[in-house]
Design a protein around this motif. Sequence first.
Motif, PDB file in Angstrom:
ATOM      1  N   ASP A 169       0.827  -1.207   0.000  1.00  0.00           N
ATOM      2  CA  ASP A 169       0.000   0.000   0.000  1.00  0.00           C
ATOM      3  C   ASP A 169       0.866   1.265   0.000  1.00  0.00           C
ATOM      4  O   ASP A 169       0.519   2.264  -0.639  1.00  0.00           O
ATOM      5  N   MET A 170       1.973   1.218   0.733  1.00  0.00           N
ATOM      6  CA  MET A 170       2.882   2.372   0.740  1.00  0.00           C
ATOM      7  C   MET A 170       3.467   2.617  -0.651  1.00  0.00           C
ATOM      8  O   MET A 170       3.612   3.760  -1.085  1.00  0.00           O
ATOM      9  N   LEU A 171       3.797   1.531  -1.336  1.00  0.00           N
ATOM     10  CA  LEU A 171       4.310   1.680  -2.702  1.00  0.00           C
ATOM     11  C   LEU A 171       3.256   2.318  -3.593  1.00  0.00           C
ATOM     12  O   LEU A 171       3.556   3.227  -4.380  1.00  0.00           O
ATOM     13  N   ASP A 172       2.012   1.867  -3.457  1.00  0.00           N
ATOM     14  CA  ASP A 172       0.930   2.459  -4.251  1.00  0.00           C
ATOM     15  C   ASP A 172       0.762   3.945  -3.935  1.00  0.00           C
ATOM     16  O   ASP A 172       0.414   4.743  -4.816  1.00  0.00           O
ATOM     17  N   SER A 173       1.023   4.321  -2.670  1.00  0.00           N
ATOM     18  CA  SER A 173       0.870   5.720  -2.256  1.00  0.00           C
ATOM     19  C   SER A 173       2.031   6.592  -2.711  1.00  0.00           C
ATOM     20  O   SER A 173       1.908   7.817  -2.719  1.00  0.00           O
ATOM     21  N   CYS A 174       3.157   5.977  -3.030  1.00  0.00           N
ATOM     22  CA  CYS A 174       4.331   6.745  -3.475  1.00  0.00           C
ATOM     23  C   CYS A 174       4.069   7.297  -4.875  1.00  0.00           C
ATOM     24  O   CYS A 174       3.736   6.546  -5.802  1.00  0.00           O
ATOM     25  N   SER A 175       4.223   8.597  -5.026  1.00  0.00           N
ATOM     26  CA  SER A 175       3.858   9.262  -6.282  1.00  0.00           C
ATOM     27  C   SER A 175       4.911   9.121  -7.373  1.00  0.00           C
ATOM     28  O   SER A 175       4.674   9.504  -8.512  1.00  0.00           O
ATOM     29  N   TYR A 176       6.077   8.579  -7.042  1.00  0.00           N
ATOM     30  CA  TYR A 176       7.147   8.492  -8.038  1.00  0.00           C
ATOM     31  C   TYR A 176       6.778   7.480  -9.129  1.00  0.00           C
ATOM     32  O   TYR A 176       6.419   6.340  -8.811  1.00  0.00           O
ATOM     33  N   PRO A 177       6.893   7.850 -10.387  1.00  0.00           N
ATOM     34  CA  PRO A 177       6.561   6.896 -11.448  1.00  0.00           C
ATOM     35  C   PRO A 177       7.590   5.784 -11.590  1.00  0.00           C
ATOM     36  O   PRO A 177       7.264   4.693 -12.066  1.00  0.00           O
ATOM     37  N   ASP A 178       8.827   6.043 -11.208  1.00  0.00           N
ATOM     38  CA  ASP A 178       9.902   5.072 -11.356  1.00  0.00           C
ATOM     39  C   ASP A 178      10.046   4.293 -10.047  1.00  0.00           C
ATOM     40  O   ASP A 178      10.672   4.756  -9.097  1.00  0.00           O
ATOM     41  N   LYS A 179       9.420   3.117  -9.980  1.00  0.00           N
ATOM     42  CA  LYS A 179       9.455   2.334  -8.746  1.00  0.00           C
ATOM     43  C   LYS A 179       9.298   0.859  -9.075  1.00  0.00           C
ATOM     44  O   LYS A 179       8.768   0.495 -10.126  1.00  0.00           O
ATOM     45  N   GLU A 180       9.765   0.020  -8.152  1.00  0.00           N
ATOM     46  CA  GLU A 180       9.651  -1.424  -8.391  1.00  0.00           C
ATOM     47  C   GLU A 180       9.446  -2.168  -7.071  1.00  0.00           C
ATOM     48  O   GLU A 180       9.909  -1.737  -6.016  1.00  0.00           O
ATOM     49  N   TRP A 181       8.732  -3.295  -7.172  1.00  0.00           N
ATOM     50  CA  TRP A 181       8.379  -4.128  -6.030  1.00  0.00           C
ATOM     51  C   TRP A 181       9.068  -5.478  -6.165  1.00  0.00           C
ATOM     52  O   TRP A 181       9.083  -6.070  -7.241  1.00  0.00           O
ATOM     53  N   ASN A 182       9.657  -5.950  -5.082  1.00  0.00           N
ATOM     54  CA  ASN A 182      10.297  -7.266  -5.065  1.00  0.00           C
ATOM     55  C   ASN A 182       9.651  -8.104  -3.968  1.00  0.00           C
ATOM     56  O   ASN A 182       9.779  -7.783  -2.779  1.00  0.00           O
ATOM     57  N   GLU A 183       8.959  -9.136  -4.378  1.00  0.00           N
ATOM     58  CA  GLU A 183       8.091  -9.893  -3.473  1.00  0.00           C
ATOM     59  C   GLU A 183       8.844 -10.772  -2.497  1.00  0.00           C
ATOM     60  O   GLU A 183       8.485 -10.870  -1.323  1.00  0.00           O
ATOM     61  N   CYS A 184       9.903 -11.436  -2.949  1.00  0.00           N
ATOM     62  CA  CYS A 184      10.535 -12.413  -2.057  1.00  0.00           C
ATOM     63  C   CYS A 184      11.998 -12.633  -2.444  1.00  0.00           C
ATOM     64  O   CYS A 184      12.294 -13.170  -3.499  1.00  0.00           O
ATOM     65  N   LEU A 185      12.868 -12.209  -1.561  1.00  0.00           N
ATOM     66  CA  LEU A 185      14.298 -12.479  -1.704  1.00  0.00           C
ATOM     67  C   LEU A 185      14.705 -13.376  -0.538  1.00  0.00           C
ATOM     68  O   LEU A 185      14.674 -12.948   0.623  1.00  0.00           O
ATOM     69  N   ARG A 186      15.028 -14.625  -0.827  1.00  0.00           N
ATOM     70  CA  ARG A 186      15.391 -15.562   0.236  1.00  0.00           C
ATOM     71  C   ARG A 186      16.866 -15.401   0.596  1.00  0.00           C
ATOM     72  O   ARG A 186      17.736 -15.474  -0.265  1.00  0.00           O
ATOM     73  N   VAL A 187      17.121 -15.188   1.875  1.00  0.00           N
ATOM     74  CA  VAL A 187      18.490 -15.055   2.368  1.00  0.00           C
ATOM     75  C   VAL A 187      18.730 -16.165   3.384  1.00  0.00           C
ATOM     76  O   VAL A 187      17.970 -16.312   4.346  1.00  0.00           O
ATOM     77  N   LYS A 188      19.771 -16.951   3.153  1.00  0.00           N
ATOM     78  CA  LYS A 188      20.087 -18.068   4.036  1.00  0.00           C
ATOM     79  C   LYS A 188      21.327 -17.750   4.876  1.00  0.00           C
ATOM     80  O   LYS A 188      22.271 -17.159   4.388  1.00  0.00           O
ATOM     81  N   ARG A 189      21.261 -18.125   6.140  1.00  0.00           N
ATOM     82  CA  ARG A 189      22.442 -17.975   6.987  1.00  0.00           C
ATOM     83  C   ARG A 189      22.520 -19.139   7.965  1.00  0.00           C
ATOM     84  O   ARG A 189      21.505 -19.697   8.378  1.00  0.00           O
TER      85      ARG A 189
END
Length: 244
Positions: free
Chosen positions: A157-177
């Motif tokens: 929702d915050m991304l949708d509220s951001c007025s900048y036209p140049d934006k991208e969403w990344n759903e899932c980045l798996r990090v293993k440790r």
Amino acid sequence: MSYMERKKGTKPFNLAVDVGCGSGQGTNLLAPYFAKVVGTDVSPAQLEMAVTNKNPPNVSYRECPAEDLPFSSGEVDLVTAMTAAHWFDREKFLLEADRVLRPGGCLALLSYTMDFGVEYGDVPNKTLKDICDEFYAALLPFRNPYIGTSSVKIYSDMLDSCSYPDKEWNECLRVKRILPLSGYFGLVETFSSYQKLLQKDPAEAERLSNDIRKKLMSAMKVSSADTEVTVVTKYFYWLARKPV
């Protein structure tokens, strides 16, 4: 940083601001890329922890709310918040981030889902997942209703509220440790939902942790919580660039 280099292009980068920095773990990761990095937080106790860490010389900390940052308009190259933005007044924060960012500056918000995974040897991942899911299900009633069952929607929702036209969403980045099994419990026990249960019923919180620990150790066929496991964190994040 690769996003910034692609989108902003002008190096070196001068100033990064890590909002809701807590003890500064994420703040220090920015140090090699900027002339100056400032972590901000409303919690004096968290900032006291951050200051006592071994910080690079270009890292400093300021006490302030996320919605009122102590920087001039157009001064900042990167505004970021790591597992913190869900606590902010989202509309006011986005306006404040826009104020302090330079034209072409970037905004990066990151968090993770609470369902950490555990992997060990040839034990089926689903076996361990089912046990861990018992832990998370027991904590769900103690989750802050402000966040809801998942913070992913808050960030979306915050991304949708951001007025900048140049934006991208990344759903899932798996990090293993690699961590000892006890380290996995240390992570889960920092959740606000676990802390709320601990405050309400310390004996039940301890019983729950011990029960899940025993089940995991039994499934892994090990006798020590110092046994190393792979902990999988699923991050999601969004990036946006202020128009030039």
